[in-house]
Design a protein around this motif. Structure first.
Motif: not given
Length: 331
Positions: A133-162
């Motif tokens: 995973l390298g640096i991807s393992e450190s993905l966190s809430a800091a990378q979220l873009c809430p305004e872009e999310l709110r302006e979307s029809e769907f939020l889609y996530s992969e299960g691998y992030l678990v």
């Protein structure tokens, strides 16, 4: 009208794909048909043995493949991920930009190692993945873009992030933001190993339920802790308002919230099943955000998945997406 059809979040991985015999997996102690997390040293060891073999490099990551497919079909997509300030990170960011996907990568990227996925394809077209995973393992809430999310029809996530102690709570936070904003939530279980070994984390992400769930037969039965698909489907109704269960060469089951529909497979001779589920999800999400009903979206997704399994790599060439959509619309 929302700014985006789909806001995705997932691992950012550069795929390195090799054709290997089953004997290679046995000799190297690699579990066939699964995604296994490995450290950089183990991945390097495998790559040393494969150094003389022909390989294909492409942007990857399960949710990223889905988001890119949605974008190339004509959807509006945004992707939250994490790559490093290295050559692989540059390559990855350029791949997303080429697809017209909005990202959080405009800011300066951190030093480190961009994640890589070693994809081994055996003669039966089965894909086996060993992922660093390298640096991807450190993905966190800091990378979220809430305004872009709110302006979307769907939020889609992969299960691998678990698997990540920082990404899992970020997905939960994103799900909460989406629900509060009236954004529909979609989740893919991604791999049987996620359900088998990270069940509690997936239960945390699912919470009181998602609007749309993607899984395959094995994942569905593992989730339901049963041995029949019929019983698994009954349990999925408790966790998802709508869902898709892909069945490989047997097609798929699509539940639209009221009725269950059987979707026929488009019969082809597969070369590489890597990315088939991701493509199905991307085409399906495009369909239901572009005036298709669930049956039509399922049929389109089945066609799209049949295209990607007849080529090497988890994605099609840009012009192939347009041709696939045109083929479906011409039926």
């Amino acid at each position: 009208m929302k700014k985006y059809d789909v806001y995705g979040m997932g691992n950012a991985l550069v795929d390195m794909e090799f054709e290997v015999p089953d004997a290679f997996l046995e000799t190297m102690g690699v579990e066939k048909g699964f995604m296994t997390l490995v450290d950089e040293e183990r991945q390097f060891e495998l790559l040393e043995y494969l150094r003389s073999e022909r390989s294909v490099r492409s942007g990857g990551g399960s949710a990223a493949n889905t988001i890119v497919a949605n974008a190339f079909f004509g959807g509006k997509s945004f992707y939250t991920c994490l790559v490093s300030n290295d050559e692989m990170g540059d390559f990855y960011a350029q791949e997303l930009a080429r697809a017209g996907v909005g990202t959080n990568l405009a800011e300066r990227r951190a030093d480190g190692v961009t994640g890589k996925c070693l994809v081994m394809i055996t003669p039966d077209a089965e894909r086996t993945m060993n992922t660093y995973l390298g640096i991807s393992e450190s993905l966190s809430a800091a990378q979220l873009c809430p305004e872009e999310l709110r302006e979307s029809e769907f939020l889609y996530s992969e299960g691998y992030l678990v698997t990540s102690p920082t990404a899992r709570p970020a997905v939960v936070q994103a799900m909460n933001i989406a629900r509060e904003a009236g954004v529909r939530t979609a989740l893919s279980f991604s791999d049987p190993s996620m359900v088998k070994y990270f069940r509690l984390g997936l239960e945390e992400i699912v919470g009181e339920g998602v609007d749309l769930l993607f899984c395959n037969r094995e994942e569905a039965m593992l989730w339901a802790e049963c041995r029949t698909l019929a019983k698994a489907v009954d349990k999925l109704r408790r966790n998802a308002k709508t869902f898709v269960v892909t069945l490989g060469g047997e097609g798929a089951l699509v539940y639209d919230g009221v009725d269950m529909h059987e979707i026929d497979a488009c019969l082809v001779t597969p070369l590489d099943t890597n990315g088939a589920g991701d493509m199905f999800a991307g085409a399906f999400l495009y369909g239901i955000t572009h005036d298709m009903n669930y049956v039509q979206a399922g049929e389109f997704a089945s066609l799209a998945a049949s295209k990607v399994v007849t080529t090497f790599g988890p994605r099609l060439q840009p012009e192939q997406y347009a041709r696939t959509l045109a083929e479906f619309q011409g039926r």
